[in-house]
Design an enzyme around this catalytic site. Structure first.
Site: not given
Length: 244
Positions: A137, A150
């Site tokens: 990401s 995350y």
């Protein structure tokens, strides 16, 4: 001819969103695709649409990861491409992250990627060929709020990617990652992240909302023979939100 004619690929989390777009793109490029996902009904539909196979899989369970790879090799004779896409994407403020929530994400996002890479790379060694693509990401570069745990998992996956590239290169296996930005799809639309669509577009060099189909070509390239001289790298696919 497609970039992946004759290749066999596993895509985890391929039932919807970015994963579904990756499944469709790899199939369009000629690959036989096996989907490992807990969303059994959606996975079956996605697999049927491309003439592939769906296997119900919890990637946080070692035996299920091994079974997914074994089923693929038993059915199709080999494993050439592994795309580790399955992940939990939270929206949780730092003050609300307790250890239970921390471990929930680590179990799936980091442990699950490790388990799939172990099982997948073992199968690839027998043919001395493989392409592993881990979905990370751009948030690990941007420090996006409400995603600390995350980002820790995805940063771990990127570090694992580099280490695995070193460990597995001698077997003809490349290991790379793709880092999407905020991507509009049916899953993201149902989360608080949807409220950030317009803000994220304002930060991009290309002023358009990204969709799942924007991410899949980068994965297909790294999964192909064309990317045979690329390993240990992160390809950021976010319309230039992060420029480095």
């Amino acid at each position: 001819m497609g970039k992946l004619d004759g290749r066999v690929a596993i895509v985890t989390g391929g039932a919807q969103g970015i994963g579904r777009a990756i499944v469709d793109k790899l199939a369009d490029e000629g690959a036989t695709v096996v989907i490992g996902d807990l969303a059994a009904e959606k996975a079956e539909a996605a697999a049927a649409a491309v003439g592939g196979l769906a296997v119900a899989t919890d990637i946080a369970e070692p035996d299920q990861c091994a079974d997914l790879v074994a089923t693929t090799v038993d059915r199709f004779g080999r494993l050439d491409v592994l795309v580790n896409n399955a992940a939990i994407v939270p929206f949780t403020a730092w003050d609300d992250i307790d250890f239970v929530e921390w471990r929930r994400l680590m179990r799936v996002n980091l442990d699950g990627t490790f388990l799939m890479c172990k099982a997948g790379s073992d199968a690839m060694r027998s043919t001395e060929y493989g392409r592993i693509v881990n979905i990370v990401s751009n948030s690990i570069l941007a420090g996006t709020p409400n995603m600390a745990h995350y980002e820790a998992t995805k940063g771990g996956v990127m570090a694992l990617t580099r280490a695995m590239a070193t460990e597995l290169g001698g077997y003809g296996i490349t290991v790379n990652s793709v880092a999407p930005g905020l991507t509009k799809n049916e899953h993201t639309d149902q989360t608080p992240h949807a409220n950030a669509y317009d803000f994220v577009v304002s930060l991009q060099a290309l002023p358009r909302q990204g969709v799942s189909e924007d991410i899949a070509p980068a994965v297909a390239f790294l999964a192909s023979e064309e990317a045979g001289w690329i390993t240990g790298q992160m390809l950021v696919s976010d319309a230039g939100m992060v420029r480095y």
